[in-house]
Design a protein around this motif. Structure first.
Motif, PDB file in Angstrom:
ATOM      1  N   ALA A  93     -12.940  -1.497   8.751  1.00  0.00           N
ATOM      2  CA  ALA A  93     -12.503  -0.834   9.980  1.00  0.00           C
ATOM      3  C   ALA A  93     -12.215   0.650   9.770  1.00  0.00           C
ATOM      4  CB  ALA A  93     -11.264  -1.535  10.522  1.00  0.00           C
ATOM      5  N   TYR A  94     -11.881   1.033   8.544  1.00  0.00           N
ATOM      6  CA  TYR A  94     -11.468   2.415   8.311  1.00  0.00           C
ATOM      7  C   TYR A  94     -12.267   3.054   7.192  1.00  0.00           C
ATOM      8  CZ  TYR A  94      -7.585   1.599  11.457  1.00  0.00           C
ATOM      9  OH  TYR A  94      -6.843   1.314  12.569  1.00  0.00           O
ATOM     10  N   SER A  95     -12.420   4.364   7.291  1.00  0.00           N
ATOM     11  CA  SER A  95     -13.153   5.133   6.275  1.00  0.00           C
ATOM     12  C   SER A  95     -12.281   5.323   5.030  1.00  0.00           C
ATOM     13  CB  SER A  95     -13.532   6.493   6.845  1.00  0.00           C
ATOM     14  OG  SER A  95     -12.342   7.248   7.051  1.00  0.00           O
ATOM     15  N   ASP A  96     -12.901   5.767   3.959  1.00  0.00           N
ATOM     16  CA  ASP A  96     -12.178   6.049   2.715  1.00  0.00           C
ATOM     17  C   ASP A  96     -11.042   7.039   2.979  1.00  0.00           C
ATOM     18  OD1 ASP A  96     -14.091   4.489   1.557  1.00  0.00           O
ATOM     19  OD2 ASP A  96     -15.160   6.132   0.581  1.00  0.00           O
ATOM     20  N   ASP A  97     -11.385   8.030   3.783  1.00  0.00           N
ATOM     21  CA  ASP A  97     -10.423   9.062   4.130  1.00  0.00           C
ATOM     22  C   ASP A  97      -9.209   8.509   4.874  1.00  0.00           C
ATOM     23  OD1 ASP A  97     -10.480  11.746   3.652  1.00  0.00           O
ATOM     24  OD2 ASP A  97     -10.772  12.212   5.782  1.00  0.00           O
ATOM     25  N   GLU A  98      -9.469   7.629   5.824  1.00  0.00           N
ATOM     26  CA  GLU A  98      -8.384   7.038   6.616  1.00  0.00           C
ATOM     27  C   GLU A  98      -7.527   6.110   5.761  1.00  0.00           C
ATOM     28  OE1 GLU A  98     -10.399   6.918  11.050  1.00  0.00           O
ATOM     29  OE2 GLU A  98     -11.079   5.507   9.547  1.00  0.00           O
ATOM     30  N   ILE A  99      -8.164   5.376   4.862  1.00  0.00           N
ATOM     31  CA  ILE A  99      -7.402   4.467   3.996  1.00  0.00           C
ATOM     32  C   ILE A  99      -6.523   5.270   3.035  1.00  0.00           C
ATOM     33  CG2 ILE A  99      -7.601   2.719   2.155  1.00  0.00           C
ATOM     34  CD1 ILE A  99     -10.013   1.599   3.758  1.00  0.00           C
ATOM     35  N   ALA A 100      -7.077   6.357   2.501  1.00  0.00           N
ATOM     36  CA  ALA A 100      -6.263   7.231   1.641  1.00  0.00           C
ATOM     37  C   ALA A 100      -5.082   7.783   2.440  1.00  0.00           C
ATOM     38  CB  ALA A 100      -7.117   8.374   1.081  1.00  0.00           C
ATOM     39  N   ALA A 101      -5.352   8.201   3.678  1.00  0.00           N
ATOM     40  CA  ALA A 101      -4.291   8.793   4.505  1.00  0.00           C
ATOM     41  C   ALA A 101      -3.187   7.775   4.793  1.00  0.00           C
ATOM     42  CB  ALA A 101      -4.888   9.324   5.810  1.00  0.00           C
ATOM     43  N   VAL A 102      -3.561   6.554   5.137  1.00  0.00           N
ATOM     44  CA  VAL A 102      -2.528   5.572   5.468  1.00  0.00           C
ATOM     45  C   VAL A 102      -1.760   5.156   4.215  1.00  0.00           C
ATOM     46  CG1 VAL A 102      -3.812   3.362   5.377  1.00  0.00           C
ATOM     47  CG2 VAL A 102      -1.962   3.660   7.032  1.00  0.00           C
ATOM     48  N   ALA A 103      -2.449   5.082   3.078  1.00  0.00           N
ATOM     49  CA  ALA A 103      -1.751   4.735   1.832  1.00  0.00           C
ATOM     50  C   ALA A 103      -0.730   5.823   1.485  1.00  0.00           C
ATOM     51  CB  ALA A 103      -2.759   4.546   0.686  1.00  0.00           C
ATOM     52  N   ASN A 104      -1.117   7.080   1.663  1.00  0.00           N
ATOM     53  CA  ASN A 104      -0.195   8.183   1.365  1.00  0.00           C
ATOM     54  C   ASN A 104       0.974   8.196   2.353  1.00  0.00           C
ATOM     55  OD1 ASN A 104      -1.765   9.029  -0.770  1.00  0.00           O
ATOM     56  ND2 ASN A 104      -2.921  10.495   0.433  1.00  0.00           N
ATOM     57  N   HIS A 105       0.682   7.850   3.591  1.00  0.00           N
ATOM     58  CA  HIS A 105       1.758   7.795   4.586  1.00  0.00           C
ATOM     59  C   HIS A 105       2.778   6.705   4.232  1.00  0.00           C
ATOM     60  CE1 HIS A 105       3.875   7.974   8.333  1.00  0.00           C
ATOM     61  NE2 HIS A 105       3.643   6.703   8.546  1.00  0.00           N
ATOM     62  N   VAL A 106       2.248   5.544   3.864  1.00  0.00           N
ATOM     63  CA  VAL A 106       3.112   4.395   3.565  1.00  0.00           C
ATOM     64  C   VAL A 106       3.982   4.653   2.323  1.00  0.00           C
ATOM     65  CG1 VAL A 106       2.940   2.022   2.661  1.00  0.00           C
ATOM     66  CG2 VAL A 106       1.739   2.650   4.750  1.00  0.00           C
ATOM     67  N   THR A 107       3.402   5.229   1.276  1.00  0.00           N
ATOM     68  CA  THR A 107       4.215   5.468   0.073  1.00  0.00           C
ATOM     69  C   THR A 107       5.243   6.566   0.323  1.00  0.00           C
ATOM     70  OG1 THR A 107       2.562   6.986  -0.827  1.00  0.00           O
ATOM     71  CG2 THR A 107       2.470   4.711  -1.606  1.00  0.00           C
TER      72      THR A 107
END
Ligand code: HEC
Length: 131
Positions: A93-107
Motif C-alpha cells: 500500500a505504501y512506497s519505500d519513502d512513505e514507510i520510512a516516513a511513518v517508521a521515523n514518525h513512530v519512533t
C-alpha cells in the motif's frame, strides 16, 4: 520479545491529541493517521489490545527502526488465548519513502530517540523480507 538494555530509557505515552506531542515527519504523520491510528492511537496506548501498545515497546525504541519498518511491510499475526491478533501488511500500500516516513514518525513520537530511516533502507528491508 527482547527486553531493553538496562541503560536505555523508554518514553512515556504520547499525548492523546495529534495536535500535541512530537511530529517528526509530516508525511509520516499522514500515513500514521491513515493506516495506523485506528489500532495504535495517537498516544501509542492501543485500544485494541495491550499487545499492540507501542509505548515502551522495544521496536519503537530501536533507533535503527528496522523492526518497525519490517512489521509495517509484512504485518504480523499471532494466536493468543483470546483469539488471533493481527496487524495487516502495508508493504503493497505504501512506497519505500512513505514507510520510512511513518517508521521515523513512530519512533520519534513513541520512542526515546527517533530514527532516520531512508527509502533506501526500506528497499533493502523489502529484499531481505522477500528472500
Ligand atoms: C488492524 C489493527 C492494526 C493496524 C491498522 C496497525 N497495527 Fe501495528 N499492530 C497491531 C497489533 C495487534 C500488533 C501486535 C502484534 C503482536 O504482538 O503480535 C501491532 C504491532 C505493531 C508494532 C510492534 C510493537 C511491538 O510490540 O514491538 C509496531 C511497531 C506497529 N504495530 C506499527 C504500526 C504502524 C506504523 C502501522 C501503520 C502503518 C500499524 N502498526 C497499523 C495492529 C495494527
Amino acid at each position: 520479545m527482547s527486553s531493553l538494555p538496562s541503560s536505555s530509557t523508554t518514553a512515556p505515552a504520547a499525548p492523546a491529541s495529534h495536535k500535541e506531542g512530537v511530529t517528526a515527519d509530516a508525511r509520516g504523520k499522514m500515513v500514521f493517521e491513515g493506516a495506523c491510528v485506528s489500532c495504535h492511537g495517537w498516544s501509542g496506548e492501543s485500544l485494541v489490545s495491550s499487545m499492540a501498545t507501542l509505548t515502551g515497546s522495544w521496536a519503537v525504541n530501536d533507533p535503527a527502526a528496522t523492526n518497525v519498518a519490517q512489521i509495517v511491510i509484512s504485518g504480523t499475526k499471532r494466536y493468543t488465548p483470546d483469539g488471533a491478533l493481527s496487524m495487516p501488511a502495508f508493504g503493497n500500500a505504501y512506497s519505500d519513502d512513505e514507510i520510512a516516513a511513518v517508521a521515523n514518525h513512530v519512533t520519534a513520537r513513541f520512542g526515546a530517540k527517533g530514527s532516520k530511516l531512508t527509502a533506501k533502507d526500506v528497499a533493502e528491508l523489502r529484499q531481505q523480507t522477500a528472500q
